[in-house]
Design a protein around this motif. Structure first.
Motif, mmCIF file in Angstrom:
data_model
loop_
_atom_site.group_PDB
_atom_site.id
_atom_site.type_symbol
_atom_site.label_atom_id
_atom_site.label_comp_id
_atom_site.label_asym_id
_atom_site.label_seq_id
_atom_site.Cartn_x
_atom_site.Cartn_y
_atom_site.Cartn_z
ATOM 1 N N GLU A 1 32.499 46.949 42.704
ATOM 2 C CA GLU A 1 31.528 45.891 42.472
ATOM 3 C C GLU A 1 30.367 46.404 41.631
ATOM 4 O OE1 GLU A 1 30.102 44.055 45.987
ATOM 5 O OE2 GLU A 1 32.098 43.533 46.748
ATOM 6 N N LYS A 2 29.802 45.503 40.830
ATOM 7 C CA LYS A 2 28.583 45.797 40.086
ATOM 8 C C LYS A 2 27.385 45.606 41.018
ATOM 9 C CE LYS A 2 30.515 44.272 35.665
ATOM 10 N NZ LYS A 2 30.379 43.322 34.532
ATOM 11 N N PRO A 3 26.201 46.094 40.632
ATOM 12 C CA PRO A 3 25.009 45.928 41.480
ATOM 13 C C PRO A 3 24.689 44.476 41.821
ATOM 14 C CG PRO A 3 24.592 47.558 39.776
ATOM 15 C CD PRO A 3 25.926 46.970 39.471
ATOM 16 N N ASP A 4 25.066 43.532 40.933
ATOM 17 C CA ASP A 4 24.781 42.125 41.193
ATOM 18 C C ASP A 4 25.834 41.463 42.082
ATOM 19 O OD1 ASP A 4 26.931 41.993 39.509
ATOM 20 O OD2 ASP A 4 25.957 40.788 37.958
ATOM 21 N N GLY A 5 26.815 42.231 42.559
ATOM 22 C CA GLY A 5 27.839 41.698 43.453
ATOM 23 C C GLY A 5 29.100 41.221 42.771
ATOM 24 N N SER A 6 29.099 41.144 41.437
ATOM 25 C CA SER A 6 30.305 40.700 40.725
ATOM 26 C C SER A 6 31.350 41.806 40.726
ATOM 27 C CB SER A 6 29.951 40.304 39.291
ATOM 28 O OG SER A 6 29.396 41.400 38.597
ATOM 29 N N LEU A 7 32.606 41.391 40.750
ATOM 30 C CA LEU A 7 33.707 42.335 40.841
ATOM 31 C C LEU A 7 34.055 42.923 39.478
ATOM 32 C CD1 LEU A 7 36.183 40.554 43.301
ATOM 33 C CD2 LEU A 7 34.688 42.485 43.770
ATOM 34 N N GLN A 8 34.415 44.186 39.489
ATOM 35 C CA GLN A 8 34.964 44.835 38.310
ATOM 36 C C GLN A 8 36.469 44.985 38.504
ATOM 37 O OE1 GLN A 8 32.398 48.416 38.350
ATOM 38 N NE2 GLN A 8 31.774 47.815 36.296
ATOM 39 N N GLY A 9 37.201 44.733 37.461
ATOM 40 C CA GLY A 9 38.652 44.851 37.546
ATOM 41 C C GLY A 9 39.294 44.249 36.323
ATOM 42 N N GLU A 10 40.590 44.443 36.189
ATOM 43 C CA GLU A 10 41.302 43.892 35.045
ATOM 44 C C GLU A 10 42.745 43.585 35.416
ATOM 45 O OE1 GLU A 10 42.141 46.569 31.792
ATOM 46 O OE2 GLU A 10 41.664 48.304 33.047
ATOM 47 N N LEU A 11 43.306 42.663 34.652
ATOM 48 C CA LEU A 11 44.705 42.305 34.801
ATOM 49 C C LEU A 11 45.521 43.268 33.955
ATOM 50 C CD1 LEU A 11 46.522 40.065 36.111
ATOM 51 C CD2 LEU A 11 46.402 38.892 33.910
ATOM 52 N N LYS A 12 46.308 44.120 34.607
ATOM 53 C CA LYS A 12 47.009 45.188 33.904
ATOM 54 C C LYS A 12 48.521 44.959 33.909
ATOM 55 C CE LYS A 12 45.617 49.329 33.922
ATOM 56 N NZ LYS A 12 45.325 50.738 34.261
ATOM 57 N N GLY A 13 49.160 45.339 32.800
ATOM 58 C CA GLY A 13 50.607 45.281 32.734
ATOM 59 C C GLY A 13 51.237 46.321 33.643
ATOM 60 N N THR A 14 52.322 45.953 34.303
ATOM 61 C CA THR A 14 52.991 46.874 35.220
ATOM 62 C C THR A 14 53.940 47.817 34.501
ATOM 63 O OG1 THR A 14 54.820 45.329 35.601
ATOM 64 C CG2 THR A 14 52.896 45.153 37.056
ATOM 65 N N GLY A 15 54.292 47.488 33.267
ATOM 66 C CA GLY A 15 55.286 48.278 32.557
ATOM 67 C C GLY A 15 56.707 47.817 32.820
ATOM 68 N N ASN A 16 56.888 46.829 33.714
ATOM 69 C CA ASN A 16 58.235 46.308 33.980
ATOM 70 C C ASN A 16 58.746 45.539 32.770
ATOM 71 O OD1 ASN A 16 58.100 47.346 36.542
ATOM 72 N ND2 ASN A 16 57.476 45.423 37.491
ATOM 73 N N LEU A 17 60.027 45.644 32.533
ATOM 74 C CA LEU A 17 60.651 44.937 31.429
ATOM 75 C C LEU A 17 61.011 43.513 31.839
ATOM 76 C CD1 LEU A 17 63.115 47.697 30.194
ATOM 77 C CD2 LEU A 17 60.796 47.235 29.403
ATOM 78 N N LEU A 18 60.866 42.590 30.900
ATOM 79 C CA LEU A 18 61.294 41.213 31.137
ATOM 80 C C LEU A 18 62.816 41.188 31.214
ATOM 81 C CD1 LEU A 18 59.873 38.358 31.240
ATOM 82 C CD2 LEU A 18 60.736 38.063 28.919
ATOM 83 N N VAL A 19 63.353 40.532 32.232
ATOM 84 C CA VAL A 19 64.803 40.505 32.450
ATOM 85 C C VAL A 19 65.449 39.283 31.806
ATOM 86 C CG1 VAL A 19 66.602 40.376 34.224
ATOM 87 C CG2 VAL A 19 64.607 41.852 34.567
ATOM 88 N N ARG A 20 64.813 38.108 31.990
ATOM 89 C CA ARG A 20 65.414 36.866 31.473
ATOM 90 C C ARG A 20 64.969 36.701 30.015
ATOM 91 N NH1 ARG A 20 64.671 32.805 36.666
ATOM 92 N NH2 ARG A 20 65.945 31.420 35.401
ATOM 93 N N THR A 21 65.752 37.246 29.118
ATOM 94 C CA THR A 21 65.354 37.309 27.708
ATOM 95 C C THR A 21 66.094 36.308 26.814
ATOM 96 O OG1 THR A 21 67.016 39.015 27.277
ATOM 97 C CG2 THR A 21 64.801 39.750 27.920
#
Length: 431
Positions: free
Chosen positions: A378-398
């Motif tokens: 968390e930042k000092p103002d209470g807001s969350l720090q974080g990010e949406l990260k790729g897992t590295g998994n391959l797409l199967v239904r191509t």
């Protein structure tokens, strides 16, 4: 009664006396009468320009709008108005709910406001029919509960929607989704993957669905189906917008989502966008996705991607007593991608998971996480720090990617994201 209240009362009485009730007066005619009345009273009460303008606005709002609530409706920073009886008015602003100092004159005045709202959208609400779910002309969603059902009522809730809908670029800027994930979703939408968005109440499902819908190529024919029309798809010209209708006082004339999905299949849609699935219509939606209407989008309430799949199975059972495995196989065949949104503890709305539904095996849904939100404190103002990260998994239904001649190009530095070979045999390689 103080000077202000006495003056307001006198002006309202003057305007009401001068109104011609043999016809429905326009807003302009009412405004002209109010202005004349205020100018007459200004000589008696010695009002300055600001006081005159204030009186004209207050009287007009009281007679033709929502009175003391009108400024809240006009405030673009207010996203929700919650009236718990005449003595309590709450608002949601910047994701936080706060109580205002607004008080409505009386329960009768609040009921008059509610009647004005529902009359404007051709709905009826009274003790015999004390519940209303409707949409205002500006797209805002209105919910009403009257006494005796509402013990501290009448209850009025107005969920506002911006005149200019948020785009995916806006969501990236606000941190709701990463740029990489948004680009992957753009490609998947263009390649006609069936995508389902899930999350809790107030998590931003409709906003995200609207942003995602604007990735649909502009030359396609799209039909939208909603309980209350909220989607604003601007890129598509060949667009059919439909909205359900409640039964009338005789219990007839109702048109539900199931009816709209069935008739939409006769209107040559290339894609169907269902605002929200919450009941028996789940069966019809899945059948549409499984019968050549690829690229369809929808939303539903759930606490996770897997929970959404189980809820869909329950909804289908409401429509038809089919074998459980048959239902799950149909779900796995219809839906390609599930996006889960959440409203986090700092009140921010974020995409927390993007999952590929690989299939249904051994009586279990097989899920392939592509992106997962990682919290970093968390930042000092209470807001969350974080990010949406790729897992590295391959797409199967191509297959749909290959048929559309599309390629997935994600982050190549660290996460080994997916690279699709366009026009090849569907091989995948880590880059």
């Amino acid at each position: 009664m103080d000077k202000q209240e006495r003056l307001l009362k006198e002006i309202k009485e003057m305007v009401s006396f001068r109104l011609d009730f043999n016809k429905e007066p326009t807003d302009e005619e009412v405004m002209e009468l109010i202005t004349c009345a205020v100018l007459e009273k200004a000589r008696e009460y010695y009002l300055d320009i600001e006081e005159k303008e204030h009186l004209i606005r207050v009287v007009f709002n009281a007679m033709r709008r929502l009175g003391v609530l009108q400024p809240l409706l006009e405030d673009s920073s207010v996203t929700e108005i919650m009236v718990n009886g005449p003595e309590q008015v709450f608002i949601e602003k910047e994701g936080r709910i706060v109580e205002t100092d607004i008080r409505i004159e009386s329960r009768e005045k609040l009921e008059d406001m509610i009647q004005n709202i529902v009359a404007g959208v051709n709905r009826t609400v009274n003790e015999a029919s004390p519940l209303v779910d409707a949409r205002l002309k500006d797209g805002s969603r209105v919910g009403v509960i009257l006494q005796p059902i509402a013990l501290n009522g009448p209850i009025l809730t107005i969920r506002k929607f911006p005149q200019e809908p948020l785009t995916m670029e806006d969501l990236i800027r606000y941190g709701s989704i990463s740029e990489e994930a948004a680009e992957i979703l753009r490609i998947l939408v263009e390649a006609k993957y069936n995508i389902f968005i899930c999350g809790g109440t107030g998590s931003g499902k409709t906003t995200f669905l609207n942003a995602l819908s604007n990735f649909i190529p502009p030359d396609e024919r799209v039909i939208t189906i909603e309980d209350s029309a909220e989607l604003q798809i601007n890129r598509v010209k060949n667009l059919v917008r439909t909205e359900t209708r409640n039964v009338n006082t005789e219990g007839k004339g109702g048109v539900g989502i199931r009816d709209l999905i069935k008739i939409s299949l006769r209107m040559r849609p290339e894609r169907i966008v269902v605002g929200e699935v919450r009941g028996e219509e789940a069966l019809d939606m899945l059948q549409a996705m499984n019968t050549g209407h690829d690229g369809s989008l929808s939303t539903g309430h759930a606490n996770s991607c897997r929970d959404m799949l189980n809820r869909l199975a329950t909804m289908v059972l409401m429509a038809a007593p089919l074998p459980h495995d048959a239902i799950n196989q149909q779900i796995a065949s219809a839906i390609d991608i599930i996006i889960h949104l959440s409203r986090l503890r700092d009140k921010s709305r974020r995409v927390v998971e993007i999952v590929e539904l690989k299939g249904y095996e051994n009586r279990e849904f097989s899920l392939n996480p592509l992106f997962v939100f990682e919290e970093k404190g968390e930042k000092p103002d209470g807001s969350l720090q974080g990010e949406l990260k790729g897992t590295g998994n391959l797409l199967v239904r191509t297959q749909k990617l290959r048929m559309a001649g599309k390629s997935l190009l994600g982050k190549v530095e660290n996460e080994g994201y997916v690279r699709e070979t366009v026009g090849g045999a569907g091989q995948q390689e880590r880059t």
